[in-house]
Enzyme design. Structure first.
Site, mmCIF file in Angstrom:
data_model
loop_
_atom_site.group_PDB
_atom_site.id
_atom_site.type_symbol
_atom_site.label_atom_id
_atom_site.label_comp_id
_atom_site.label_asym_id
_atom_site.label_seq_id
_atom_site.Cartn_x
_atom_site.Cartn_y
_atom_site.Cartn_z
ATOM 1 N N CYS A 79 0.794 -1.263 0.011
ATOM 2 C CA CYS A 79 -0.055 -0.023 -0.159
ATOM 3 C C CYS A 79 0.873 1.364 -0.022
ATOM 4 O O CYS A 79 1.433 1.395 -0.944
ATOM 5 C CB CYS A 79 -1.019 0.043 1.230
ATOM 6 S SG CYS A 79 -2.529 0.850 0.798
ATOM 7 N N HIS A 170 -3.934 -5.344 0.895
ATOM 8 C CA HIS A 170 -3.331 -5.823 2.032
ATOM 9 C C HIS A 170 -3.437 -7.196 2.225
ATOM 10 O O HIS A 170 -4.389 -8.023 2.543
ATOM 11 C CB HIS A 170 -3.976 -5.115 3.316
ATOM 12 C CG HIS A 170 -3.717 -3.712 3.346
ATOM 13 N ND1 HIS A 170 -2.739 -3.289 3.960
ATOM 14 C CD2 HIS A 170 -4.341 -2.653 3.076
ATOM 15 C CE1 HIS A 170 -2.658 -2.096 4.375
ATOM 16 N NE2 HIS A 170 -3.555 -1.450 3.435
ATOM 17 N N GLU A 172 -2.191 -9.066 4.357
ATOM 18 C CA GLU A 172 -1.892 -9.591 5.818
ATOM 19 C C GLU A 172 -3.117 -9.741 6.551
ATOM 20 O O GLU A 172 -3.340 -10.421 7.353
ATOM 21 C CB GLU A 172 -1.145 -8.776 6.515
ATOM 22 C CG GLU A 172 -1.678 -7.311 6.726
ATOM 23 C CD GLU A 172 -1.465 -6.171 5.772
ATOM 24 O OE1 GLU A 172 -1.523 -4.926 5.890
ATOM 25 O OE2 GLU A 172 -1.200 -6.654 4.599
#
Length: 512
Positions: A79, A170, A172
């Site tokens: 990002c 993202h 994660e």
């Protein structure tokens, strides 16, 4: 450590989540604030740049010396990190007309790139950014886009140097359904990590490091009965044996029967431990004090005095052992963003300097769940390893208002019923932390033919990974009804029980 990944934190709320995903893949990683210089020695296998609440287009945007890393080790920008790479190397980054937030479908263009190996051609990812990469530098390769943005993933490599990757989503978060595969590919196929960081390897390496660090000197350590100090003490004990001197303080703010039970557990584990009954001392110091921060400071002060007394009785002690864990370390040096958290009560303060002791923290690089895994690998009993977290100031911050022995007794009795019934109903291990709060109010009730005017308590139960965020636990209504009935019937002085359904944030886990 044999190998590690460095994560540079630009203030993202997800930075610790990146670290957790890396460690779940058995690769050690360390979070550093973005402004800290990275030492690229042979142990550093790659670097990850986190997201950020800031914009690369801000005049005071967070910047690093990118060329000190670029091409030397594999680099992944997530990002903000990807936007920073593109912006620094000549791409076009601009503010989006609207914030791109939520689910998106990744459309992969370069199936043969190792970063995208074994991924679906259409993969759900999670977007959360206000800037967009509009155009890549000519030397970059476009790897993937989405239905709303052309550049969702890119790569860059020059003259056989280490590759650089950037993604505008993202991986994660769980909403990115194949997110772990992206991280795994970066760790194993790009950085060539071995994935051999396990509880057993951590124990072996930590014991060796303790022995090297301590030599023949002695260590003093206060134990709390919690998992962090227990696992830390067992590691130190395995490294230096009886040269570890432990003590467990009854500050009059423990749970019912906890002092005797925990002390017995520690003695059965072979630890060199001394129990200190200091109930009256703490109650006297706290008399009439209602402000929660003042309570914390008084408790901390009394602990320091007890530390001093214990250390003076052991003149050979040169070290102070502490159960500091990784969130404590991160929170002591935060980037000013959503990840910045104020926490005034963890144990990384000035105590060692006051006592003229060197500090040793065997667990300072572990998250809470990792501490538990290490504890199980050390053979510590499951009842201790899986014990819910308990606040350092104890019941002092679960008694709203001033502290009296009678209030402590009331809360201990109510809390003992609550915790025992969680275990009886097989709910204890389903909850990350549970506790009872004695409220500074009295309410009208009816018992038999008599009206009562007695105390109210609030039950709190949350689910979390490490306490950074927490969701209130959806305990069954039947269970809550039974607990309420037991507390009111068995604890004279309490006639009302409520259940706290607040999440963190905006609330905290503890009430004070």
């Amino acid at each position: 450590m044999k190998e590690k990944i460095i994560i540079l934190d630009f203030g993202s709320q997800y930075t610790q989540l990146i670290a957790r995903r890396v460690r779940e893949l058995q690769v050690f990683c360390e979070i550093l604030p973005y402004y800290q210089e990275v030492q690229l020695d042979e142990t550093v296998k790659g670097v990850i740049l986190s997201g950020s609440p800031f914009s690369v287009k801000d005049p005071n945007s967070l910047r690093i010396d990118l060329h000190s890393i670029l091409g030397k080790v594999p680099l992944l920008g997530i990002c903000y990190g990807a936007q920073l790479i593109a912006d620094e190397l000549g791409g076009t980054v601009s503010r989006s007309e609207k914030r791109e937030y939520g689910k998106a479908t990744l459309q992969i263009h370069e199936q043969n790139d190792p970063f995208l190996a074994d991924l679906s051609s259409l993969s759900q990812v999670w977007m959360s950014h206000a800037d967009t990469i509009q155009a890549l530098p000519d030397t970059f390769t476009l790897l993937a886009g989405t239905q709303s943005i052309d550049v969702a993933a890119f790569s860059y490599r020059q003259n056989g140097s280490a590759p650089t990757y950037g993604i505008q989503f993202h991986p994660e978060v769980t909403h990115s359904l194949e997110g772990k595969a992206f991280i795994r590919n970066f760790l194993y196929d790009i950085c060539h990590c071995h994935g051999d960081w396990t509880p057993a390897s951590f124990i072996e390496e930590t014991i060796a490091n303790i022995q090297l660090q301590i030599g023949e000197e002695h260590v003093l350590m206060a134990l709390s009965g919690g998992v962090d100090s227990t696992v830390g003490a067992v590691l130190l004990h395995q490294a230096i044996g009886s040269r570890l001197h432990c003590f467990f303080i009854d500050n009059g703010l423990l749970r019912k029967g906890e002092f005797e039970q925990v002390l017995s557990d520690y003695q059965h584990m072979g630890l060199n431990i001394n129990g200190v009954d200091a109930k009256e001392r703490f109650w006297s110091a706290l008399k009439g004090v209602s402000d929660p921060e003042t309570k914390r400071k008084i408790i901390g002060r009394e602990f320091i005095h007890l530390f001093e007394e214990e250390s003076h009785s052991l003149p050979g002690v040169k070290w102070l052992g502490q159960g500091t864990i990784y969130p404590d370390v991160i929170e002591s040096n935060p980037v000013q963003g959503p990840s910045a958290t104020i926490k005034s009560h963890h144990n990384v303060g000035g105590l060692p300097e006051k006592l003229h002791l060197k500090i040793i923290e065997p667990l300072r690089m572990l998250f809470k769940d990792e501490v538990r895994k290490v504890g199980m690998a050390l053979g510590i009993s499951e009842s201790l390893v899986q014990r819910h977290p308990f606040p350092g100031p104890g019941l002092a911050i679960r008694i709203l208002g001033d502290i009296t022995p009678e209030k402590v007794r009331l809360l201990q009795e109510a809390d003992a019923i609550y915790i025992s019934m969680l275990k009886e109903y097989k709910l204890y291990d389903e909850v990350w932390q549970a506790g009872t709060i004695l409220l500074p109010v009295q309410s009208v009730g009816v018992m038999g033919d008599e009206r009562t005017y007695e105390n109210a308590v609030a039950l709190r139960a949350v689910n979390s990974l490490d306490g950074m965020t927490a969701e209130w636990s959806k305990l069954p209504y039947e269970f809550l009804a039974d607990v309420s009935s037991e507390i009111i019937n068995r604890v004279k002085g309490i006639n009302r029980v409520v259940y706290d359904i607040s999440t963190k944030p905006p609330a905290t886990i503890e009430w004070e």
